[in-house]
Design an enzyme around this catalytic site. Structure first.
Site, PDB file in Angstrom:
ATOM      1  N   GLY A  32       0.825  -1.203   0.000  1.00  0.00           N
ATOM      2  CA  GLY A  32       0.000   0.000   0.000  1.00  0.00           C
ATOM      3  C   GLY A  32       0.856   1.248   0.000  1.00  0.00           C
ATOM      4  N   CYS A  33       0.286   2.325  -0.484  1.00  0.00           N
ATOM      5  CA  CYS A  33       1.053   3.570  -0.612  1.00  0.00           C
ATOM      6  C   CYS A  33       1.416   4.148   0.749  1.00  0.00           C
ATOM      7  CB  CYS A  33       0.285   4.583  -1.446  1.00  0.00           C
ATOM      8  SG  CYS A  33      -1.390   4.909  -0.875  1.00  0.00           S
ATOM      9  N   PHE A  34       0.469   4.149   1.682  1.00  0.00           N
ATOM     10  CA  PHE A  34       0.762   4.677   3.013  1.00  0.00           C
ATOM     11  C   PHE A  34       1.753   3.759   3.726  1.00  0.00           C
ATOM     12  CE2 PHE A  34      -3.952   6.121   3.003  1.00  0.00           C
ATOM     13  CZ  PHE A  34      -3.653   7.186   2.174  1.00  0.00           C
ATOM     14  N   ALA A  35       1.504   2.458   3.606  1.00  0.00           N
ATOM     15  CA  ALA A  35       2.387   1.486   4.257  1.00  0.00           C
ATOM     16  C   ALA A  35       3.821   1.639   3.752  1.00  0.00           C
ATOM     17  CB  ALA A  35       1.878   0.068   4.001  1.00  0.00           C
TER      18      ALA A  35
END
Lengths: 344, 344, 344, 344
Positions: free
Chosen positions: C150-153
């Protein structure tokens, strides 16, 4: 093959776009860059996003004589400054693509009237080739000195060229430009301070615009039209991209289909100009960060309404300059210009 | 005195702006509001910023018959829907300001051609008064039914009125509109999804615009001009505010000073129209969130280039509607319209 | 060599970014694309900016069985949809990079708790490799099935990895994410309608975010930390780009220099992660449209404040996916990922 | 009654907002305004949107002695400049509301440490009242000298006050601020030049922020907490509005309902602070151009996550200043502050 490159005035928006294109061009080597404001800094310090890609140090243009000879110099210097350094390089026998306005006008009276001074290098004005590949490719091929067109002028000329070639007579011609903020340069000023510009649309002042003259001269000089072009620009809160609306009064009735045919024929073999059908929505999104110019039109109340979009920093400046370089050095014309528009 | 108010279609942008103006108007009482999408919700749940200020529950317009009689209803319903409910209210003897297009055209043939159907209430079309105070104040004063002008039409009419009054003959007239996204309504759709719209400028489609007809009819009907107006709109990524450029071909040579004089005289006693000198930069910032319309112009190559700005939600819709209400109810015309533009 | 490619769910923002990257990758051939909303349309009709570059017609995913075998499929389908089609392709022996969340969690209890249902393909969850090259390169090399992070991860993991590797003990950990609107997808909805989003900053709702679990599991699973991460996201009116601030409470006093050393060492040989000194301004501009992640930090009141930026569509999704592809197919890791950030 | 007003430093964003509020306040009379950059210009030339509303000429602050005595002066001068002129006015017996930081800190050691110099008017620091009506109303009522709070500090203090009053013990406290560009002032600089700022999010530099100290002193001075606050600000491309997230580590387990009760009770009689339930989306849109501060919160992993929004120019500066004026002059507290948030 590798083309050795120098860049004058490399740290404005045009210079930055040029460097980013050249970093992904497989046949060039950037040998030196000038910048006054950032001289002594690495290019990747001025634009930290380039870290790891180009660490060349910016030198002052006052040290131009000490810079090695290269195959080609791009000048991104401001109007009236550029010409002085272009002349020096020309005299050293270096090929040049000048992105300023200094060499675009052939008629030196027009230059004098506009800038209120004599042209500083009248000989070069005669020597230079107007660098719009779609209209002038053969001349560019052998040019030593290319005057890269203005961004607004590019939209208007590409919009009108098929009409003029096919002898479509005009009454009035009006060009209404919606321009981005980057086109006003990178130097901060109150009117483009973010909180002033965001949520704002402004008229650009009523003074004559140099690119109005650039467009008119091109057509007058080619005996295509006698008319002047009513020309007005506006600033819209986007970073990049121009949408120009040309209102072209038709002297005789013409059908949409006939005119569409002229446009499609004119640009059939052009990679970077795309004719859109009138049912489509013309928009910046389809050209941003690419070298494309999209054009569409329709007829309303006896006027041909032509709309064109391009990215001012790419097809309107540095992309067109790279296209010109490719032509001058006999490289495939779209080399380094393969980026598709950015969504979103 | 307190004017009892009902609002049809209150939860779009026009309705929301209207409510916000009325909340700071000292002589009104909002008795009921309709909304289909948000029926059953409190107005302050639909627009949580109004919490603590208006807790009235939105009702469906299908319950219109059950709503109490009021002194005035504003209709913010869509075109072709509004007229049906306006007719009902008119028959109940209630005064109405209709912000839709349904009652703006007097010539029902134009209506039929555009909407491709007969006008649903031809009698009302004859009855209604076109609600532009600067051009029509006396009629508004005694009107039972006001057709509130379109936002684009307001810019064009205010730009042209002083010329027509003074018999300045036109060749071609072109109106190029730069329009904000709120003008396209509050219903979400792909083309105005934030990532699509931000950094974009779009043409608005080449179909005929209803407000082109609105403008033309006003002038044709008043025998002021015979010419059609070439009319083209564009969407620009701002929330609010319109900048319209009118290119007006002068049949005879006129001086800037003469024309400036006509404009200043025409608007001398108007509180909400301000003539700007050409040295100033015309811009949205000077009118946003206010009821002002600013106008400036210059002459170029035989054309008068007139630029006007207003806030589409205020002078272009709900502010003008409140101005009309004040006139109809003999209140000071700028009551509730005192907000100055928002900086930044 | 040419890698034959299929793309599931190709017409969202992630799919579009992926196609744009692959169009400039010299070793791939896009054989088919699926889209439900736009099935039957050419890809260049869905994204007209790609006209002249890719005319492949979008097919419905329901016709997946009829699509030819390819070397690699990227799935850009939504969570809980992706897994069903990934399973089919896996069973056909095709390599897959899944950009959804469906295969990121190893602990199927966590999946069940979050999505409130059993994992639809528990075997695949065990099979898949978490596709973050900087932390997992060796496994990716031989993977048949990659779960793209994921992008945030990605921002949080890259911010914390050097600390965990060097045993820097944490008290509390807080991650505050500033996210762009494109990350919420391409389907229009009221809250991201341009006039609602522009000039707005919003909290993203207080429900648990799947990527909080993704981050926690990675660290818990690797026995690096026991702590939970307080995780909160916000929407900011930009098209692209994430800035994440991690507040990392230091259990023991550490010097900036020591920690800087750990970060620089950890990422020494990484092309796409750049450690910035604290004097620099961390900003989206330095990474937009590129595959870079920039990281900087400082110490304040016993907390390490770490900030990272990346382009959610590139390093946060499709760029990282191409990076994974390059590793899986033993191509130079930065092939097709050479774009530098876009200024302005 | 009419309060005669003078304004120091009137042509920045804070001054402009103040003037716009006062123009719609029914009990004030602006007698003079100072501006260095625009001295000699009419206020309506500096902000042409005010044409027809205020034609007062800006004078240099160097002519302060020549300005007539007034009932109240607002100082919008910069930090470290303001204090000198405030002192002069104080000595003339004029009431003052100072919007700079100069009189906010009681502990002059903190001032000295931060600004690296002695406080220029230590006596006044003791004299001044911290102007946050919700926390300090009684003192403001009788104050001669009010230090108007910082915009960030206002968000943090209003977020924490109900917790501290009710003895909710904290572990760590982190404040993460998302700040607008207008908060950085009206003077143009490269980093806030539109093309640099648009589409960008930036960290604000890691140096200590004066408002961190302002917040800490308030609580330490009131013996409410001993903890420091980890404080970090970011710039987001909006004109106005702050969203602050406070992460408040709970030493003891508390229920959402208990805490909600404390907040609602604390702000029950406050017109300008609204507690939102956690199901709602906290957002700038609900407070822009109004004097409201909205607050909501939830509990996650032992932290209370509190989010607050306000308009930096209104409740964060000039609106709060007008609120203070109303209290000082015994006018209804919301006079002139009736504007509801602007949609869209």
């Amino acid at each position: 093959m590798s083309i050795n490159i120098g860049i004058l005035g490399s740290t404005g928006y045009t210079g930055c776009q040029l460097v980013s294109l050249l970093l992904n061009h497989n046949s060039v080597d950037i040998r030196w860059l000038t910048s006054e404001k950032f001289r002594g800094m690495k290019y990747s310090e001025v634009f930290p996003g380039f870290a790891g890609r180009i660490d060349t140090e910016c030198v002052s243009v006052s040290k131009l004589d000490e810079q090695e000879d290269v195959d080609l110099v791009f000048s991104c210097l401001p109007n009236l400054t550029s010409i002085h350094f272009v002349k020096k390089l020309y005299d050293r026998g270096i090929k040049i693509i000048d992105l300023s306005s200094d060499l675009r006008l052939k008629d030196l009276e027009l230059f004098k009237n506009y800038f209120n001074r004599e042209h500083p290098a009248p000989g070069l004005a005669g020597e230079s080739v107007y660098g719009m590949p779609e209209l002038n490719r053969a001349q560019i091929k052998t040019a030593r000195l290319v005057a890269n067109p203005g961004c607004f002028a590019t939209t208007v000329l590409l919009s009108l060229a098929p009409l003029l070639k096919n002898g479509i007579k005009a009454g009035s011609i009006v060009a209404d430009v919606k321009a981005p903020i980057s086109g006003a340069g990178r130097a901060p000023r109150l009117e483009y301070h973010f909180p002033e510009t965001n949520q704002n649309i402004t008229g650009d002042g009523f003074e004559m615009h140099i690119q109005k003259i650039e467009v008119e001269e091109f057509f007058h000089g080619n005996n295509k039209i006698k008319e002047n072009i009513v020309f007005r620009t506006h600033r819209v809160p986007v970073n990049r991209g121009i949408l120009t609306t040309v209102y072209y009064e038709l002297k005789e009735k013409r059908s949409y289909e006939e005119l569409l045919n002229y446009f499609e024929e004119f640009y059939r073999d052009e990679k970077f100009v795309r004719i859109r059908e009138k049912q489509e929505v013309i928009q910046l999104k389809n050209i941003l960060n690419s070298n494309y110019c999209d054009i569409c039109f329709d007829i309303q109340d006896g006027f041909l309404v032509i709309e064109s979009v391009l990215d001012n920093a790419v097809k309107g400046a540095s992309g067109q300059a790279v296209q010109n370089m490719n032509i001058m050095f006999d490289i495939k014309e779209d080399t380094g210009l393969g980026a598709v528009p950015v969504y979103p």
